[in-house]
Motif scaffolding. Structure first.
Motif, PDB file in Angstrom:
ATOM      1  N   ASP A 163      -0.538   5.218   0.085  1.00 42.82           N
ATOM      2  CA  ASP A 163       0.362   4.407  -0.732  1.00 42.82           C
ATOM      3  C   ASP A 163       0.253   2.949  -0.295  1.00 42.82           C
ATOM      4  OD1 ASP A 163       2.270   3.388  -2.396  1.00 42.82           O
ATOM      5  OD2 ASP A 163       3.987   4.214  -1.304  1.00 42.82           O
ATOM      6  N   THR A 164      -0.375   2.156  -1.127  1.00 41.27           N
ATOM      7  CA  THR A 164      -0.578   0.746  -0.772  1.00 41.27           C
ATOM      8  C   THR A 164       0.390  -0.172  -1.529  1.00 41.27           C
ATOM      9  OG1 THR A 164      -2.233   0.568  -2.518  1.00 41.27           O
ATOM     10  CG2 THR A 164      -3.041   1.080  -0.307  1.00 41.27           C
ATOM     11  N   TYR A 165       1.366   0.420  -2.193  1.00 41.84           N
ATOM     12  CA  TYR A 165       2.334  -0.358  -2.982  1.00 41.84           C
ATOM     13  C   TYR A 165       3.118  -1.310  -2.075  1.00 41.84           C
ATOM     14  CZ  TYR A 165       6.430  -1.202  -5.936  1.00 41.84           C
ATOM     15  OH  TYR A 165       7.450  -1.780  -6.645  1.00 41.84           O
ATOM     16  N   LYS A 166       3.331  -2.538  -2.594  1.00 43.84           N
ATOM     17  CA  LYS A 166       3.964  -3.571  -1.767  1.00 43.84           C
ATOM     18  C   LYS A 166       5.478  -3.380  -1.637  1.00 43.84           C
ATOM     19  CE  LYS A 166       4.372  -6.800  -5.713  1.00 43.84           C
ATOM     20  NZ  LYS A 166       5.588  -6.167  -6.206  1.00 43.84           N
ATOM     21  N   GLY A 167       6.037  -2.475  -2.376  1.00 46.44           N
ATOM     22  CA  GLY A 167       7.480  -2.215  -2.276  1.00 46.44           C
ATOM     23  C   GLY A 167       8.283  -3.177  -3.116  1.00 46.44           C
ATOM     24  N   ARG A 168       9.557  -2.853  -3.323  1.00 47.46           N
ATOM     25  CA  ARG A 168      10.348  -3.610  -4.283  1.00 47.46           C
ATOM     26  C   ARG A 168      11.717  -4.008  -3.768  1.00 47.46           C
ATOM     27  NH1 ARG A 168       9.886  -4.019 -10.068  1.00 47.46           N
ATOM     28  NH2 ARG A 168      11.985  -4.834 -10.305  1.00 47.46           N
ATOM     29  N   CYS A 169      12.027  -3.636  -2.524  1.00 50.50           N
ATOM     30  CA  CYS A 169      13.337  -4.030  -2.012  1.00 50.50           C
ATOM     31  C   CYS A 169      13.292  -5.500  -1.605  1.00 50.50           C
ATOM     32  CB  CYS A 169      13.734  -3.171  -0.810  1.00 50.50           C
ATOM     33  SG  CYS A 169      15.261  -3.735  -0.041  1.00 50.50           S
ATOM     34  N   PRO A 170      14.191  -6.326  -2.140  1.00 48.91           N
ATOM     35  CA  PRO A 170      14.170  -7.749  -1.781  1.00 48.91           C
ATOM     36  C   PRO A 170      14.442  -7.994  -0.291  1.00 48.91           C
ATOM     37  CG  PRO A 170      16.032  -7.247  -3.242  1.00 48.91           C
ATOM     38  CD  PRO A 170      15.230  -5.998  -3.120  1.00 48.91           C
ATOM     39  N   TYR A 171      15.028  -7.033   0.371  1.00 54.24           N
ATOM     40  CA  TYR A 171      15.298  -7.178   1.806  1.00 54.24           C
ATOM     41  C   TYR A 171      14.206  -6.541   2.661  1.00 54.24           C
ATOM     42  CZ  TYR A 171      20.019  -8.618   0.538  1.00 54.24           C
ATOM     43  OH  TYR A 171      21.094  -9.285   0.022  1.00 54.24           O
ATOM     44  N   HIS A 172      13.753  -5.360   2.234  1.00 54.90           N
ATOM     45  CA  HIS A 172      12.899  -4.554   3.117  1.00 54.90           C
ATOM     46  C   HIS A 172      11.518  -4.256   2.527  1.00 54.90           C
ATOM     47  CE1 HIS A 172      17.229  -3.203   3.931  1.00 54.90           C
ATOM     48  NE2 HIS A 172      16.901  -3.968   4.935  1.00 54.90           N
ATOM     49  N   ALA A 173      11.188  -4.871   1.389  1.00 58.26           N
ATOM     50  CA  ALA A 173       9.879  -4.681   0.749  1.00 58.26           C
ATOM     51  C   ALA A 173       9.522  -3.195   0.684  1.00 58.26           C
ATOM     52  CB  ALA A 173       8.805  -5.486   1.470  1.00 58.26           C
TER      53      ALA A 173
END
Lengths: 288, 288
Positions: A163-173
């Protein structure tokens, strides 16, 4: 006895009167504008339809700690007019009855425990997985609460291999559950709507894996008697069995949970959970 | 009023009589052999020194659920003679007083909450980091308990960048906190004793990071008012400030904890915590 319930959401307020066992007598929907737009209509509903106590479950962040000086406030929301707004104070000034004040997630979770999938269990963990990920824990008949309400959507997550997704949490990516597994993360990673993903798309295996890790963490920390999943993402019926399989893989038999088919389950109520939870919490407020 | 306390460890049992405020009147240490070797001496101590109630904190795994048919048993231990041994039943048959029965971690944690670093706080999370990693959570004056006692040492962990250690948990290898951060993991990774590692060795930064992630998970799930660390590893005085720094890095301001210097702290009691906790729990058992 007639009780009141408010489910205060980001787009609408549902206000209702009903009975201690959760049956609705009268119900209205009021669009969520600014407090000046919304609150007079909310107050008028309960002036026209008197109740003995009101249970409120609200969008957040909100201060739900009764010992805090800002108990009953909406806190750091970007919603116009609601930041640092004394929601509970405005209600009390207009309608002088006992109140319960908690989050919308807790309100629905409480109903699931008392009348839904958690009925009869000593305690229950409730996850809602949709635009965000939230959770409520009912223990000894009470919602678990410390310096804040639980923010279980933000427990830290190992990113899965591949899983290379950059993430979407504005605090914790990509370091927390919500950043990797809430609905918008699933869709951004896949590049399409969740409803456009086939039921056997590997995206759902990954989703189930993250949710299973969250359940293992909860099993180790809280040791709940039952774990209940709701929210938009859970309309994907194939997820629940996958979560159970991954839970077993990660737990490796370390803690002896009840059989997984009875342990990790779907909600028992639907959209009515929030309003019902308001009645149940109002009833508790009356007893205090 | 004279109360009894048992701290049942893997190498020794500490049996004591004392007062509800935790002061020891009389104390003995009995080596942990088989039940046939150890229990008669334990029972004789309390026959010679009568008490009004006894609090027991035991090595595990143990069944501490009062509603379970095997409540009070030691369960799947490899220790000769103790597997499926009815510890509480043997005590009750010989000495008929009210009992409290919990884990050794919970017993010490309860004392920390009532008389140590957690004194005056509504709730407290207690970590002990040594040969293993255990935790107890006191909430509303009670030890959190569900289908099992908490097993927080086995929450899942993201392995840190640069850490290629294979892990040491027989169940979870390098996927859980204990497998990556208990004392034996630190030493095996470093290839030397913890006491031989310099205080500024990078191994301690890594250790602090894992423990900080565990604290973030706990802050999101339990929302404790204070987090207290004890156990052999915490003799490394440099760890606590590093844990606070890493906690702030991982939390990214998402949950507003109390100031970290007051939030993540060292235990207030030392080796006496276990025995004191036994008195406090015995006192609670008397009230029930």
């Amino acid at each position: 006895m007639i009780l009141g319930s408010i489910e205060a959401g980001g787009t609408k307020f549902v206000c209702a009167t009903g009975t201690p066992d959760g049956k609705v007598a009268k119900q209205v929907r009021i669009p969520t504008g600014t407090p000046a737009e919304t609150m007079p209509a909310v107050i008028k509903f309960f002036q026209d339809n008197p109740v003995e106590a009101i249970g409120i479950g609200t969008f957040g962040p909100a201060d739900i700690d009764p010992s805090s000086p800002t108990y009953g406030y909406i806190t750091s929301t970007p919603k116009p007019g609601w930041r640092d707004y004394d929601f509970l104070g405005a209600m009390k000034a207009a309608i002088d009855v006992p109140y319960a004040f908690t989050t919308d997630v807790n309100e629905a979770g409480y109903a699931e425990w008392l009348a839904g999938a958690g009925k009869g269990h000593r305690n229950m963990l409730y996850w809602t997985v949709g635009t965000g990920i939230g959770a409520g824990y009912v223990h000894d008949g009470k919602l678990l609460q410390g310096f804040s309400n639980p923010e279980m959507g933000h427990i830290m997550m190992p990113q899965l291999p591949g899983d290379t997704y950059k993430g979407r949490c504005p605090y914790h990516a990509n370091h927390c559950l919500e950043g990797l597994a809430a609905g918008p993360a699933v869709e951004e990673r896949a590049g399409k709507k969740g409803t456009e993903l086939a039921p056997d798309d590997p995206a759902w295996d990954m989703e189930a894996d993250y949710l299973a890790i969250a359940c293992v963490d909860a099993a180790m920390m809280l040791s709940p008697d039952i774990i209940v999943f709701g929210g938009g993402i859970m309309h994907q019926e194939q997820l629940l069995p996958k979560i159970r399989t991954k839970f077993a893989e990660h737990n490796q038999g370390y803690v002896s949970t009840p059989p997984l088919a009875d342990y990790i389950v779907r909600i028992g109520l639907n959209d009515e959970a929030g309003v019902m939870g308001g009645f149940f919490l109002a009833n508790e407020a009356l007893k205090r």
